[in-house]
Design an enzyme around this catalytic site. Structure first.
Site, PDB file in Angstrom:
ATOM      1  N   LYS A  16      40.583 -91.799  95.327  1.00  0.00           N
ATOM      2  CA  LYS A  16      40.091 -91.578  96.706  1.00  0.00           C
ATOM      3  C   LYS A  16      38.586 -91.697  96.736  1.00  0.00           C
ATOM      4  CE  LYS A  16      38.212 -87.428  95.698  1.00  0.00           C
ATOM      5  NZ  LYS A  16      36.763 -87.105  95.820  1.00  0.00           N
ATOM      6  N   ALA A 104      35.798 -88.697  85.494  1.00  0.00           N
ATOM      7  CA  ALA A 104      34.611 -87.971  85.986  1.00  0.00           C
ATOM      8  C   ALA A 104      33.767 -88.863  86.888  1.00  0.00           C
ATOM      9  CB  ALA A 104      33.772 -87.436  84.828  1.00  0.00           C
ATOM     10  N   GLY A 106      34.181 -88.969  90.389  1.00  0.00           N
ATOM     11  CA  GLY A 106      34.149 -88.517  91.780  1.00  0.00           C
ATOM     12  C   GLY A 106      35.202 -89.167  92.653  1.00  0.00           C
ATOM     13  N   MET A 107      36.234 -89.755  92.003  1.00  0.00           N
ATOM     14  CA  MET A 107      37.285 -90.449  92.759  1.00  0.00           C
ATOM     15  C   MET A 107      38.655 -89.796  92.624  1.00  0.00           C
ATOM     16  SD  MET A 107      36.469 -94.499  92.495  1.00  0.00           S
ATOM     17  CE  MET A 107      37.801 -94.790  93.677  1.00  0.00           C
ATOM     18  N   GLY A 108      38.702 -88.617  92.035  1.00  0.00           N
ATOM     19  CA  GLY A 108      39.953 -87.864  92.004  1.00  0.00           C
ATOM     20  C   GLY A 108      41.005 -88.437  91.079  1.00  0.00           C
ATOM     21  N   SER A 111      43.213 -85.706  89.654  1.00  0.00           N
ATOM     22  CA  SER A 111      44.075 -85.179  90.717  1.00  0.00           C
ATOM     23  C   SER A 111      45.223 -86.142  91.013  1.00  0.00           C
ATOM     24  CB  SER A 111      43.253 -84.937  91.987  1.00  0.00           C
ATOM     25  OG  SER A 111      42.260 -83.968  91.753  1.00  0.00           O
ATOM     26  N   ALA A 112      44.928 -87.456  90.977  1.00  0.00           N
ATOM     27  CA  ALA A 112      45.981 -88.455  91.155  1.00  0.00           C
ATOM     28  C   ALA A 112      47.014 -88.340  90.042  1.00  0.00           C
ATOM     29  CB  ALA A 112      45.377 -89.857  91.192  1.00  0.00           C
ATOM     30  N   ASP A 144      41.867 -81.591  95.395  1.00  0.00           N
ATOM     31  CA  ASP A 144      42.143 -82.998  95.675  1.00  0.00           C
ATOM     32  C   ASP A 144      43.595 -83.390  95.427  1.00  0.00           C
ATOM     33  OD1 ASP A 144      39.488 -83.264  96.300  1.00  0.00           O
ATOM     34  OD2 ASP A 144      38.940 -84.397  94.507  1.00  0.00           O
TER      35      ASP A 144
END
Length: 308
Positions: A16, A104, A106-108, A111-112, A144
Site C-alpha cells: 500500500k 521496511a 513504508g509500504m506495509g 502487514s500484507a 495496516d
C-alpha cells in the site's frame, strides 16, 4: 469445528501507499492518533501455506536474509498462530513467503504477509471464519493488516486500523522508487515527536482522533490524478527526510522527470510519485532509471488478500 485437507493454499496480498497521512501527538500508551488514506497498489506479496505439525517460515525475494525474521517477530507467523488459537486448530503450518514489497519500505509488506497468512490458513485448515472475524484478528496484529485484507482505497482512523472504504474512481498510476536500506517506523515516529517538541507544534493534550481533509476524498472520487496530486500529504515525511536526506533529492528528480507530485510512502523510505497516466509513468520511470535509480511503475487501487 471440522478441518479441511487442502494440500496447499496460495494467497496474494498487495502493498500500500498512504496518499494522505496525518499524525497526531504521541499519547501515554506510545501510540499516535492517525488519519490516513490507504491505496492498495499492484506490488504483491505471495504466501503459500502447507500442512505441517508445527509452525515454520521460509522467505525468498530479499537480498539480505537477516532482514526478515523467521520466528514470532514475523507478523505472518503471529497471524497463523493467532488464527490457530482462535479456531482451536491442533496442527501447524509451513508458510512460504515470496516478497516483492520492499522490507521496511513504508509500504506495509509485513502487514500484507500477515493478511495473506490469515486468508491462507483459514482456507488450508477449513476454519471458515467470516470476513468480520478475520478483520478482528487482523486488527490485533497491526494497524495496516486489516487494510491489506480488504485492499482498494480506504480511510483509516484511530491507530489507522478503523477502516471505512473510500470511493476512488478510475486508476491512479504511480512510480515507486525503492531503497536498499530500510527505515525503522519507530525511529521515524520518534524523530517526528522530537521535531515537534523543538517547534512546539502540538498542544500538550493531543486529540484522540483526526479527520482526513475533504479535498483528498473529493480528488479520489473524481478519479483525477491532478486533483489528487494537490492533496498528497504525509506528516511523517519531514522526519523520514531528516533521517534520509537523499529522499528529498529523489522527490525533486521525480517531479523534474514529469511526475505530478511525490510523497514519501508511510514511514519511508519508498518514494511514491503520482503520474497523470500510464504513459507518463513509463516516461518518468525511464528518466529516473537513467539517473541510476531503480523505479517501478504500479497502479491502484487493487483488491486485497485473495486466493489465486
Amino acid at each position: 469445528m471440522s478441518f479441511a485437507a487442502n494440500e496447499s493454499v496460495h494467497v496474494r496480498a498487495p502493498g500500500k501507499i498512504n496518499v494522505y497521512l496525518g499524525v497526531g501527538g504521541r499519547h501515554d500508551d506510545g501510540y499516535h492518533a492517525l488519519a490516513t488514506v490507504f491505496q492498495a497498489v499492484s506490488l504483491y506479496e505471495d504466501v503459500i501455506a502447507r500442512h505441517a505439525d508445527g509452525f515454520s517460515l521460509t522467505v525468498s525475494g530479499v537480498e539480505d536474509p537477516d532482514a526478515v525474521p523467521l520466528d514470532d517477530r514475523n507478523l505472518a507467523m503471529r497471524a497463523a498462530k493467532l488464527l490457530a488459537a482462535a479456531a482451536e486448530y491442533p496442527g501447524g503450518v509451513a508458510l512460504e513467503i515470496r516478497k516483492s514489497v520492499p522490507v521496511a519500505g513504508g509500504m506495509g509488506g509485513g502487514s500484507a504477509d500477515a493478511a495473506a497468512a490469515l486468508v491462507a490458513c483459514d482456507a488450508l485448515w477449513g476454519t471458515g471464519f467470516p470476513q468480520a472475524r478475520l478483520h478482528d484478528l487482523a486488527s490485533r496484529l497491526g494497524a495496516d493488516v486489516p487494510f491489506a485484507l480488504h485492499g482498494g482505497t480506504a480511510v483509516g482512523t484511530g491507530r489507522g486500523d478503523q477502516l471505512n472504504p473510500a470511493l476512488a474512481r478510475g486508476r491512479f498510476d504511480w512510480v515507486l522508487v525503492m531503497s536498499e536500506q530500510g527505515l525503522s517506523t519507530p525511529v521515524v515516529y520518534g524523530r517526528l515527536d522530537a521535531l515537534r517538541d523543538e517547534e512546539g507544534a502540538l498542544a500538550d493534550d493531543p486529540p484522540l482522533s483526526l479527520d482526513v481533509p475533504i479535498p483528498v476524498l473529493q480528488a479520489l472520487r473524481s478519479g483525477d490524478p491532478e486533483l489528487l496530486a494537490e492533496s498528497l500529504h504525509n506528516d511523517l515525511q519531514a522526519a523520514a527526510v531528516f533521517e534520509r536526506p537523499d529522499l528529498a533529492e529523489t522527490l525533486r528528480l521525480g517531479i523534474r522527470a514529469g511526475a505530478l507530485h511525490g510523497i514519501v510512502s508511510g514511514s519511508g523510505p519508498t518514494v511514491a510519485l503520482l503520474c497523470s497516466g500510464p504513459e507518463s509513468a513509463q516516461e518518468v520511470q525511464s528518466v529516473l532509471r537513467e539517473s541510476g535509480l531503480d523505479p517501478l511503475h504500479v497502479h491502484g487501487p487493487v483488491p486485497g488478500a485473495r486466493i489465486i
